[in-house]
Structure formats: C-alpha cells, structure tokens
Design an enzyme around this catalytic site. Structure first.
Site, PDB file in Angstrom:
ATOM      1  N   ARG A  89       1.051  -1.613  -0.013  1.00 60.99           N
ATOM      2  CA  ARG A  89       0.321   0.136  -0.004  1.00 60.99           C
ATOM      3  C   ARG A  89       0.682   1.162  -0.166  1.00 60.99           C
ATOM      4  NH1 ARG A  89      -4.836  -1.803   4.119  1.00 60.99           N
ATOM      5  NH2 ARG A  89      -5.329  -3.884   2.868  1.00 60.99           N
ATOM      6  N   ARG A 132       2.356   1.893  10.437  1.00 63.29           N
ATOM      7  CA  ARG A 132       2.742   2.055   8.778  1.00 63.29           C
ATOM      8  C   ARG A 132       3.532   2.210   8.146  1.00 63.29           C
ATOM      9  NH1 ARG A 132      -2.429   4.739   7.943  1.00 63.29           N
ATOM     10  NH2 ARG A 132      -2.575   5.468  10.517  1.00 63.29           N
ATOM     11  N   GLU A 166      -5.724  -0.269  15.599  1.00 63.03           N
ATOM     12  CA  GLU A 166      -6.497  -1.093  14.490  1.00 63.03           C
ATOM     13  C   GLU A 166      -5.858  -2.145  13.601  1.00 63.03           C
ATOM     14  OE1 GLU A 166      -7.713  -1.691   9.536  1.00 63.03           O
ATOM     15  OE2 GLU A 166      -7.794   0.495  10.862  1.00 63.03           O
ATOM     16  N   SER A 216     -10.176  -5.588  10.847  1.00 64.09           N
ATOM     17  CA  SER A 216     -10.833  -4.926   9.796  1.00 64.09           C
ATOM     18  C   SER A 216     -12.373  -5.762   9.222  1.00 64.09           C
ATOM     19  CB  SER A 216     -10.642  -4.140   8.885  1.00 64.09           C
ATOM     20  OG  SER A 216     -10.760  -3.057   9.235  1.00 64.09           O
ATOM     21  N   ARG A 247       2.459  -5.375  11.853  1.00 62.31           N
ATOM     22  CA  ARG A 247       2.180  -4.574  12.482  1.00 62.31           C
ATOM     23  C   ARG A 247       1.626  -5.331  14.096  1.00 62.31           C
ATOM     24  NH1 ARG A 247      -3.271  -0.638  11.037  1.00 62.31           N
ATOM     25  NH2 ARG A 247      -1.775   0.132  10.151  1.00 62.31           N
TER      26      ARG A 247
END
Length: 428
Positions: A258, A273, A347, A350, A388
């Site tokens: 990403r 991130r 987070e 999801s 993460r």
C-alpha cells in the site's frame, strides 16, 4: 456495484449513503444518464428495425421509388451512426459513474465523519501495568536485533524495513498458528498472486476510488495487491457456482503493498504504517441471504478475536461509522489491539460485509435450488497482519530486563521457547 433498479427506486437513500461515506457523486446526474441511455437504446432499436425493413424492400422496387428507398436507408444509417456514437459516449459516462456509487450501509450503522466517531462495543483482556518504564517495539527490536529500519529505508525508501532473526521466526510462528487454526475451521487456504489485472482490482472495489493507494506496474498493466482479498474474491469471477458449493470459506496468505497516500507525517516511527507487509485474509462467499451473511460476519470476527486471545493481547471491537467505511461495505467492525507505546487501542483487523456489491462487479453468481441465477454475497476479515501485530506482541509481553514472554499458544511454533532473551541487554 449496485443494481440500477435499486438506484432508480431509492435515489435519496443512495445519495445519502454517498454523502455519509464522503463520496462525491450526483445520483440525479447518474439517473439522467440512465434515462438518456435507455432512450437512445429504444430509438436505435426502432431505427434498426425500420432500416432493415426498408433494406429488404429495396429489391422489390424499381426506378425512382427504388432510388428514394435507397436514399432513405442511407439517411437511417447516418442517423444510426450518430445515435450509436452518442449512446457510446453516454454509456461510458454512465458506467464510470456506476463504479463510484457506494453500497448503502445498514440502518444500524452509526453516521460519523471519520474513525474518531466509531463506536466501542466491548473490550477483552486486561491492559498491562508495568512497574518499570516500558520500551516501544523499535527499542525492543534493537535490543533483540530483530529489526533494521534504517537499512530498509536506505535501499527501499520511507516506511520500509528488514525483519531479522527472532522477528522472522515470530512472524512465521504467528502465521502458522493462524493457518492451523483456520484450517481446523474448514477453510481452504491459498497462497495467492500479488500481481493482478485491473479487472480484479475494479471487481473488488479497489478501483477506481482507491487508485492512489495502489502500486501500479504500468508497463505490464498489473497492480500490486493491498490484500489477498482481491485474488480470493476474483478467483470465481465470471463464474456461476452451484448453490451446493456455498458457503465458501477461504483464507489467503500473501505479501501486501500500500502506498499510504495521505499518511505523510503519520506513524513514521516503527512498523505500524508500512508499505509492504504480510497478511492472512479470510474471505467468505455465501448465498444472497442477509441472515446468512450476518452469521458469517460474526464468524469471521470471532475467528480473529480467537487469534488475539491465543496471543493474550487485550483488544476492543468497534462499530465503524459511515465516514470510515469503504465504498462497498454495508457493515464493518474493526478490532483494535492495545499498543502500549501508542497508549491506545489501534487497528489490527477489519471485518466487512459487502452483500452483492463485489459480486456484481466481479460477476460471481450461483444457481439456487430453484434453478435461478443469483449473485453471491461476499465478506472478509483480517486473520493476522504482520509486522503490525508484532507491535502489541512485543510491547505487551515485555519484561523489565528486556526479555519478551512468548504466549503459551505460540510456544510450540517457537521451538518450545518461553521467552526471547535480548542480544543487547542495553539499547545500542
């Protein structure tokens, strides 16, 4: 993609969904294009019928009458050419707008502008209380010689990194534990392509609105995926399944990429991130029944929660508001895991329901028990995402001497080790 009949019958509801999700589109303009499109189609069909009728009549005519009929056919062809060109222009505009129309969230989804207005539903676990000054994952990684972020940046740019030694083993251990768990649940597991064609990205809803977040190989007309969901959903694109094959439970492991556009200056320290990561994603294809979809939404959510409980990590589940939802989602829950260095839940998972939004775009259908062709419903949720997930794992389980306790469920995947001992007891 929504059914155009639904949009025609519920324009205000669809327009509100767009506004609540922050998507710039005029449903009134879309429906105007729809009316023109249908009008041109009818007119073209009528002119074609008239032209064909006159063309068949030509051989039966003579003299001036024949010549007049030939000229009339030519005029009809010219008119048809003009209308077909106009139809193509309108159809292109219509198709482009249809790809931007959002799915309508369920009525119980909270309306909000961004993630600050998500609603906490419940928490699990006890937050760690340290009787020493806790270290963040970067410091722990340096003590254990597990990360090398500066050299990752040196060779690949910002938000890149090397995992080393025990970090590699931890990542593989978490993944294998998750794979064993999900296979025991009856899920098919896949290692998927990370390079996909534009159709796959568009079909799953990552294009056109998500283009800025995707890495594109323009020379080869391929995209690097941000999740194995793209490949797993597209696996059955343009197919008609037998209803007996549903539900389909799938899990895909892949590298993910990403660009993190819009994240400049945010989360620049450490591994939260990053541009490249590894993930195991759950995907379900089910019959077009809302109750069944809701059952699977709960199942996918519970699978991820079980993994976090096995890792002994405190977390909370939030109901995601409209402004933090994606274009195609109708229901979404995030799982946020406690990260001591951030002093917050952040987070890590999801869980999303799409109903037939992705299936319409990807043309995934099934034949029901009555022989009728229906679109499937799709759902997905993260199972584990690293690096993460290494952040809470290291930070929550750290000890005063810098060692890191390995959760019991993970130990058999780490050669029976109960803790990691720092290579450098003091920070370098």
């Amino acid at each position: 993609m929504l059914d155009i009949h639904f949009i025609r019958n519920h324009p205000d509801k669809v327009q509100k969904a767009a506004e609540d999700k922050g998507i710039d589109i005029s449903i009134e303009e879309l429906l105007d294009l729809d009316r023109k499109r249908r009008q041109y189609i009818v007119e073209i069909e009528e002119l074609r019928a008239e032209r064909n009728k006159k063309s068949k009549l030509t051989p039966t005519l003579q003299g001036e009458e024949r010549e007049a009929n030939i000229q009339s056919v030519k005029q009809l062809n010219e008119r048809l050419k003009s209308l077909e060109s106009e139809l193509e222009r309108v159809k292109q505009q219509f198709d482009e707008m249809m790809l931007v129309v959002p799915a309508v969230p369920f009525d119980d989804v909270p309306v909000g502008k961004d993630d600050s207005e998500n609603v906490e539903l419940y928490t699990w676990g006890t937050l760690p209380v340290f009787d020493f000054t806790p270290r963040d994952h970067v410091t722990l990684g340096e003590m254990h010689d597990m990360f090398d972020i500066p050299r990752g940046v040196k060779i690949a740019g910002s938000r890149m990194f090397f995992l080393k030694n025990d970090a590699v083993l931890l990542q593989r251990a978490i993944q294998q534990m998750a794979l064993d768990f999900i296979m025991d649940k009856g899920y098919e597991v896949f290692s998927v392509p990370v390079l996909v064609r534009e159709d796959a990205m568009r079909g799953t809803g990552y294009l056109p609105l998500g283009r800025e977040q995707a890495y594109v190989l323009e020379r080869d007309e391929l995209f690097l995926v941000g999740t194995s969901e793209v490949a797993l959903v597209s696996y059955h694109a343009d197919e008609i399944l037998d209803g007996s094959e549903l539900p389909k439970r799938m899990a895909g492991i892949s590298d993910c990429f990403r660009r993190e556009v819009g994240a400049a200056g945010k989360d620049t320290r450490g591994l939260y991130r990053v541009h490249q990561f590894q993930k195991i994603e759950q995907v379900a294809l089910v019959k077009n029944d809302i109750e069944e979809s809701n059952r699977f939404h709960k199942e996918l959510l519970e699978n991820a929660e079980t993994i976090l409980r096995m890792l002994e990590l405190p977390y909370r589940v939030v109901e995601v508001c409209t402004g933090d939802m994606g274009q195609g989602q109708v229901k979404k829950h995030d799982i946020e895991t406690w990260m001591p260095s951030r002093e917050s839940y952040s987070e890590t998972h999801s869980c999303s329901s799409f109903l037939d939004f992705q299936a319409r775009r990807s043309n995934i259908r099934y034949r029901d028990e009555n022989g009728n062709i229906q679109y499937v419903y799709t759902l997905n949720n993260t199972l584990v995402a690293t690096p993460r997930l290494l952040i809470p794992l290291l930070e929550v389980h750290q000890q005063e001497d810098g060692s890191i306790r390995i959760p019991e469920a993970l130990r058999k995947y780490m050669g029976g080790r109960e803790k990691l001992i720092p290579k450098y007891p003091e920070q370098k």
